[in-house]
Design a protein around this motif. Structure first.
Motif, PDB file in Angstrom:
ATOM      1  N   GLY A  14       0.806  -1.221   0.000  1.00 35.80           N
ATOM      2  CA  GLY A  14       0.000   0.000   0.000  1.00 35.80           C
ATOM      3  C   GLY A  14       0.838   1.268   0.000  1.00 35.80           C
ATOM      4  N   LEU A  15       0.165   2.384  -0.275  1.00 41.19           N
ATOM      5  CA  LEU A  15       0.847   3.673  -0.412  1.00 41.19           C
ATOM      6  C   LEU A  15       1.028   4.400   0.920  1.00 41.19           C
ATOM      7  N   GLY A  16       0.235   4.048   1.928  1.00 35.89           N
ATOM      8  CA  GLY A  16       0.399   4.666   3.243  1.00 35.89           C
ATOM      9  C   GLY A  16       0.143   6.161   3.258  1.00 35.89           C
ATOM     10  N   THR A  17      -0.840   6.625   2.493  1.00 37.76           N
ATOM     11  CA  THR A  17      -1.060   8.068   2.350  1.00 37.76           C
ATOM     12  C   THR A  17      -1.461   8.742   3.655  1.00 37.76           C
ATOM     13  N   ARG A  18      -2.191   8.035   4.528  1.00 40.19           N
ATOM     14  CA  ARG A  18      -2.625   8.642   5.785  1.00 40.19           C
ATOM     15  C   ARG A  18      -1.464   8.814   6.771  1.00 40.19           C
ATOM     16  N   MET A  19      -0.357   8.167   6.502  1.00 43.45           N
ATOM     17  CA  MET A  19       0.800   8.265   7.381  1.00 43.45           C
ATOM     18  C   MET A  19       1.773   9.375   6.938  1.00 43.45           C
ATOM     19  N   ARG A  20       1.420  10.119   5.897  1.00 46.10           N
ATOM     20  CA  ARG A  20       2.293  11.222   5.485  1.00 46.10           C
ATOM     21  C   ARG A  20       2.327  12.301   6.566  1.00 46.10           C
ATOM     22  N   PRO A  21       3.456  13.019   6.717  1.00 49.49           N
ATOM     23  CA  PRO A  21       4.619  13.054   5.825  1.00 49.49           C
ATOM     24  C   PRO A  21       5.661  11.966   6.078  1.00 49.49           C
ATOM     25  N   ILE A  22       5.468  11.110   7.081  1.00 53.71           N
ATOM     26  CA  ILE A  22       6.469  10.076   7.350  1.00 53.71           C
ATOM     27  C   ILE A  22       6.687   9.204   6.123  1.00 53.71           C
ATOM     28  N   THR A  23       5.591   8.840   5.450  1.00 54.88           N
ATOM     29  CA  THR A  23       5.701   7.931   4.311  1.00 54.88           C
ATOM     30  C   THR A  23       6.072   8.642   3.009  1.00 54.88           C
ATOM     31  N   ASP A  24       6.427   9.897   3.091  1.00 53.79           N
ATOM     32  CA  ASP A  24       7.009  10.546   1.907  1.00 53.79           C
ATOM     33  C   ASP A  24       8.365   9.935   1.578  1.00 53.79           C
ATOM     34  N   THR A  25       9.028   9.391   2.601  1.00 56.83           N
ATOM     35  CA  THR A  25      10.391   8.896   2.398  1.00 56.83           C
ATOM     36  C   THR A  25      10.580   7.419   2.741  1.00 56.83           C
ATOM     37  N   ILE A  26       9.639   6.818   3.461  1.00 60.25           N
ATOM     38  CA  ILE A  26       9.739   5.389   3.747  1.00 60.25           C
ATOM     39  C   ILE A  26       8.369   4.739   3.570  1.00 60.25           C
ATOM     40  N   PRO A  27       8.324   3.469   3.176  1.00 61.57           N
ATOM     41  CA  PRO A  27       7.034   2.784   3.053  1.00 61.57           C
ATOM     42  C   PRO A  27       6.425   2.543   4.428  1.00 61.57           C
ATOM     43  N   LYS A  28       5.106   2.534   4.502  1.00 58.31           N
ATOM     44  CA  LYS A  28       4.420   2.407   5.787  1.00 58.31           C
ATOM     45  C   LYS A  28       4.839   1.171   6.576  1.00 58.31           C
ATOM     46  N   PRO A  29       5.021  -0.009   5.954  1.00 53.89           N
ATOM     47  CA  PRO A  29       5.411  -1.184   6.754  1.00 53.89           C
ATOM     48  C   PRO A  29       6.749  -1.033   7.468  1.00 53.89           C
ATOM     49  N   LEU A  30       7.566  -0.059   7.050  1.00 56.75           N
ATOM     50  CA  LEU A  30       8.859   0.162   7.707  1.00 56.75           C
ATOM     51  C   LEU A  30       8.802   1.250   8.771  1.00 56.75           C
ATOM     52  N   VAL A  31       7.641   1.876   8.942  1.00 59.59           N
ATOM     53  CA  VAL A  31       7.483   2.835  10.036  1.00 59.59           C
ATOM     54  C   VAL A  31       7.662   2.091  11.360  1.00 59.59           C
ATOM     55  N   LYS A  32       8.434   2.677  12.259  1.00 62.42           N
ATOM     56  CA  LYS A  32       8.775   1.983  13.499  1.00 62.42           C
ATOM     57  C   LYS A  32       7.818   2.332  14.633  1.00 62.42           C
ATOM     58  N   ILE A  33       7.427   1.299  15.371  1.00 63.90           N
ATOM     59  CA  ILE A  33       6.662   1.422  16.607  1.00 63.90           C
ATOM     60  C   ILE A  33       7.539   0.867  17.719  1.00 63.90           C
TER      61      ILE A  33
END
Length: 245
Positions: A12-31
């Motif tokens: 997926g594009l992860g649009t709701r997670m922007r601006p974080i997902t402007d540079t990394i794909p959502k599955p790589l966002v860290k929790i």
């Protein structure tokens, strides 16, 4: 049954997670310091999966580089750079890299923490619960009050015999779909080769009385927006404190 293979939806594009997902794909966002896709893969490994297909599309090179560092489960890549196939189309393409038979489908941007002292993980239980003779699919479900970061939507009503129907206002036993499915690869054989949603397959299974649900034994977390990251991390910290107490 024991299910040893899985399809992880991560394109997926992860649009709701922007601006974080402007540079990394959502599955790589860290929790709490760990990429969301690794939470999902860890749960699959704990549940007995030895081989998982992960589909990639947005910032696919980053996804592939990250996944190369994992050795368990074995990771195969389903490349959707040319065309994003939605959940159903992506799963169907990924299934070509797996053996025919039982399989999990799991979303890469959500995860759960099983309750302490459980005898089997939720995925292990889901595999044991799934009966292809009577079910098209078995979905892992969770009550709304055991979710963190969710938008409040109730997805299904779970009947006493385990069957699921689409939730409508006033129905009893509402549940949230927890993003994990047990099914057989052959269920998608007679479906389009292009993009389509798994919701189409859910509705078809409901019509036949063959969509079932199993309740998650634990707490479910998702992070769809930057603000939700803090909520998820706070919940993880609270759960860790409860376990340590």
């Amino acid at each position: 049954m024991t299910i040893r293979q899985a399809m992880v939806l991560a394109a997926g594009l992860g649009t709701r997670m922007r601006p974080i997902t402007d540079t990394i794909p959502k599955p790589l966002v860290k929790i709490a310091g760990k990429a969301m896709v690794d939470y999902a893969l860890d749960l699959l490994e704990e549940g007995g999966v030895t081989r998982a297909v992960v589909n990639v599309h947005y910032l696919a090179d980053q996804m592939e580089a990250h996944l190369k560092a994992r050795h368990h489960p074995e990771i195969l890549i389903s490349d959707e750079r040319d065309q994003l196939l939605d959940s159903g189309g992506g799963a169907k393409k990924g299934f070509h890299l797996l053996e025919p038979g039982p399989v999990f489908i799991m979303n890469s941007d959500l995860f759960w923490v099983d309750a302490p002292n459980v005898h089997a993980s939720s995925l292990t239980r889901l595999g044991q619960f799934f009966d292809p003779q009577t079910m098209d699919m078995a979905l892992l479900c969770v009550p709304l009050e055991r979710t963190t970061g969710h938008n409040g939507k109730k997805d299904f009503s779970l009947s006493p015999d385990g069957r699921l129907t689409r939730y409508r206002d006033g129905m009893e036993n509402p549940v949230v779909y927890a993003g994990a499915i047990a099914l057989t690869t052959g269920l998608l054989n007679n479906t389009p080769d292009g993009p389509f949603s798994l919701n189409r397959i859910f509705d078809r299974a409901i019509e036949g009385g063959r969509l079932y649900g199993l309740m998650l034994n634990g707490d479910w977390l998702t992070a769809g927006t930057p603000e939700a990251i803090g909520e998820a991390e706070a919940k993880l910290a609270a759960l860790a404190a409860e376990t340590a107490a």
